[in-house]
Design an enzyme around this catalytic site. Structure first.
Site, PDB file in Angstrom:
ATOM      1  N   GLY A  53      -1.317  -1.151   6.056  1.00 43.31           N
ATOM      2  CA  GLY A  53      -1.228  -2.346   7.032  1.00 43.31           C
ATOM      3  C   GLY A  53      -2.356  -3.202   6.896  1.00 43.31           C
ATOM      4  O   GLY A  53      -3.216  -3.098   5.894  1.00 43.31           O
ATOM      5  N   THR A  84       0.823  -1.122   0.122  1.00 48.19           N
ATOM      6  CA  THR A  84      -0.095  -0.095   0.045  1.00 48.19           C
ATOM      7  C   THR A  84       0.850   1.063  -0.048  1.00 48.19           C
ATOM      8  O   THR A  84       1.799   1.264   0.688  1.00 48.19           O
ATOM      9  CB  THR A  84      -0.926   0.140   1.227  1.00 48.19           C
ATOM     10  OG1 THR A  84      -1.864  -1.046   1.176  1.00 48.19           O
ATOM     11  CG2 THR A  84      -1.712   1.454   1.188  1.00 48.19           C
ATOM     12  N   ASP A 136      -8.999  -0.892   4.005  1.00 39.91           N
ATOM     13  CA  ASP A 136      -8.982   0.495   4.824  1.00 39.91           C
ATOM     14  C   ASP A 136      -8.806   1.502   3.754  1.00 39.91           C
ATOM     15  O   ASP A 136      -9.016   2.765   3.935  1.00 39.91           O
ATOM     16  CB  ASP A 136      -8.159   0.734   5.881  1.00 39.91           C
ATOM     17  CG  ASP A 136      -6.432   0.074   5.663  1.00 39.91           C
ATOM     18  OD1 ASP A 136      -6.255  -0.844   4.702  1.00 39.91           O
ATOM     19  OD2 ASP A 136      -5.826   1.244   5.539  1.00 39.91           O
ATOM     20  N   VAL A 190     -12.749  -5.033   0.413  1.00 39.19           N
ATOM     21  CA  VAL A 190     -12.530  -3.826   0.439  1.00 39.19           C
ATOM     22  C   VAL A 190     -11.701  -3.813   1.608  1.00 39.19           C
ATOM     23  O   VAL A 190     -12.172  -4.065   2.647  1.00 39.19           O
ATOM     24  CB  VAL A 190     -13.694  -2.806   0.241  1.00 39.19           C
ATOM     25  CG1 VAL A 190     -13.125  -1.594   0.393  1.00 39.19           C
ATOM     26  CG2 VAL A 190     -14.112  -3.006  -0.798  1.00 39.19           C
TER      27      VAL A 190
HETATM   28  N1  GLY Z   1      -3.947  -1.579   3.878  1.00 41.37           N
HETATM   29  C1  GLY Z   1      -4.549  -2.165   2.560  1.00 41.37           C
HETATM   30  C2  GLY Z   1      -5.371  -3.142   2.747  1.00 41.37           C
HETATM   31  O1  GLY Z   1      -5.523  -3.904   3.860  1.00 41.37           O
HETATM   32  O2  GLY Z   1      -6.162  -3.149   1.763  1.00 41.37           O
END
Ligand code: GLY
Length: 304
Positions: A221, A169, A200, A198
Site C-alpha cells: 500500500g 508490491t 515501507d 524509500v
Molecule cells: N508499499 C510500497 C511502497 O510504498 O513503496
C-alpha cells in the site's frame, strides 16, 4: 502444519487486469507450495514465490516495476527469518532482476541488514548476482505511464493506491515443517517517485516482520502511511496480545493505518500455527493462500 500466503498488491485494481493478478498470485503460490511440501525451508519458499512475482510483469516488482521521476527503476525489498530474527533489506537498488534473492544473501552472508543503492549492487556483484540491463525490468506499459505522468502536475504518491491509480508490491509469508516463519516483500515503489525515495517494503517492521513464536506479516500500500504506523510489527504486537488471532490482528492493523494517518493498504498474515488472514482498505487486493489442511489454494481479490 505448513502454510503459505502471497499477495500481489493492494490498490484499485482495474477489471481488465483482475485475471492477470489472480493468475499471478495463484502460480506464485503453487511454486512456493511445492518447495514447502518437498521439505524445503520457509526462506526458500518465500524467495522462490517472490522471484516468480518479480518476473511476472503484471506486478510492480522486478520486471514491470514503476519508473521514478527521472526515468529510472529503483527497487526495494526485504526478508526476515522469524526463528533466527535475522533480516536482509535493500533500497533504491538498480538493475537487479531479483531483489528478493539479494536480500536473502544479505541476511545470510553479511553482518549488516540493510544496504542501499550502489552498495547493494556492489554486494550483489561480489556474491555472484550480476546487474541486469534496464530493459529487462522496464515494460512498455510502465514507459507509457511514465510519459503520461510527466505531463501531469500534482500527482501524489497516495494517488497510486486509489482513484484507479496504479500501486502494487508483492509479498509472501511461509511457515515450514521445521516451525520457522519467514516473511518477504519486494517492490518497484510508486510511480514517478522522487529518486532515492524509500517506501515501507524494505523497512523491517513496516513492510515485513516475522517472529516464529507469534507470526509473520507482509504489507502493501501507500508506503508513506505504512511507515508511520510501523504496520507489520504493529500487527505482530496485536497478535501477541490477542491470543494469536490473525484475522482480528490484521483488521485492527488496517484500522490503525486508516484512523491514525489516513493510510491505504493491506496486510497478509500467518499466525504461529500457520493460520492465514488478510485485511485491506483499498478497493481490491490480490492474494492467495494454502495450508496443509486445505486441498487446494484459495485466491481472492475482492474485499472479504
Ligand atoms: N508499499 C510500497 C511502497 O510504498 O513503496
Amino acid at each position: 502444519m505448513i502454510s503459505l500466503i502471497v499477495h500481489g498488491g493492494a490498490w484499485d485494481i482495474p477489471d481488465d487486469v483482475v485475471k492477470a493478478h489472480c493468475n499471478g498470485v495463484r502460480k506464485a503460490l503453487s511454486i512456493g507450495w511445492k518447495v514447502l511440501t518437498s521439505g524445503g525451508t520457509a526462506e526458500e519458499a518465500v524467495e522462490r514465490t517472490i522471484m516468480y512475482l518479480e518476473d511476472d510483469p503484471t506486478f510492480d516488482a522486478g520486471r514491470g516495476s514503476f519508473v521514478n521521476a527521472i526515468g529510472e527503476i529503483e527497487l526495494d525489498a526485504s526478508i526476515m527469518n522469524g526463528t533466527s530474527y535475522r533480516a536482509g533489506a535493500v533500497a533504491a537498488v538498480q538493475n537487479i532482476r531479483h531483489p528478493i534473492s539479494l536480500v536473502r544473501l544479505i541476511m545470510n552472508n553479511s553482518e549488516h541488514i540493510f544496504l542501499a543503492g550502489d552498495g547493494a549492487a556492489r554486494f550483489a556483484k561480489e556474491h555472484g548476482i550480476n546487474q541486469c540491463r534496464s530493459e529487462e525490468l522496464l515494460v512498455g506499459r510502465e514507459l507509457e505511464r511514465w510519459k503520461e505522468l510527466q505531463k501531469k502536475k500534482g500527482f501524489l504518491t497516495k494517488d497510486a493506491f486509489h482513484k484507479k491509480g496504479p500501486g502494487d508490491t508483492v509479498g509472501a509469508v511461509a511457515l515450514d515443517s521445521y516451525g520457522t516463519i519467514v516473511a518477504g516483500t519486494s517492490t518497484g515503489g510508486t510511480p514517478k517517485k522522487y529518486p532515492g525515495r524509500v517506501g515501507d517494503s524494505p523497512l523491517i517492521g513496516c513492510g515485513t516482520y516475522a517472529d516464529s513464536r507469534i507470526g509473520g506479516v507482509s504489507s502493501t500500500g501507500w508506503g508513506e502511511s505504512i511507515i508511520r504506523v510501523v504496520l507489520a510489527k504493529t500487527v505482530i504486537d496485536i497478535m501477541e496480545n490477542n491470543g494469536n488471532l490473525p484475522h482480528e490482528a490484521a483488521l485492527k492493523g488496517i484500522d490503525i493505518l486508516h484512523s491514525k494517518v489516513d493510510g491505504l493498504g493491506g496486510v497478509i498474515v500467518l499466525n504461529k500455527d500457520g493460520v492465514p488472514a488478510v485485511a485491506f482498505n483499498t478497493p481490491r487486493m490480490a492474494r492467495a493462500y494454502r495450508t496443509s489442511e486445505m486441498n487446494e489454494c484459495l485466491v481472492g481479490i475482492e474485499p472479504v
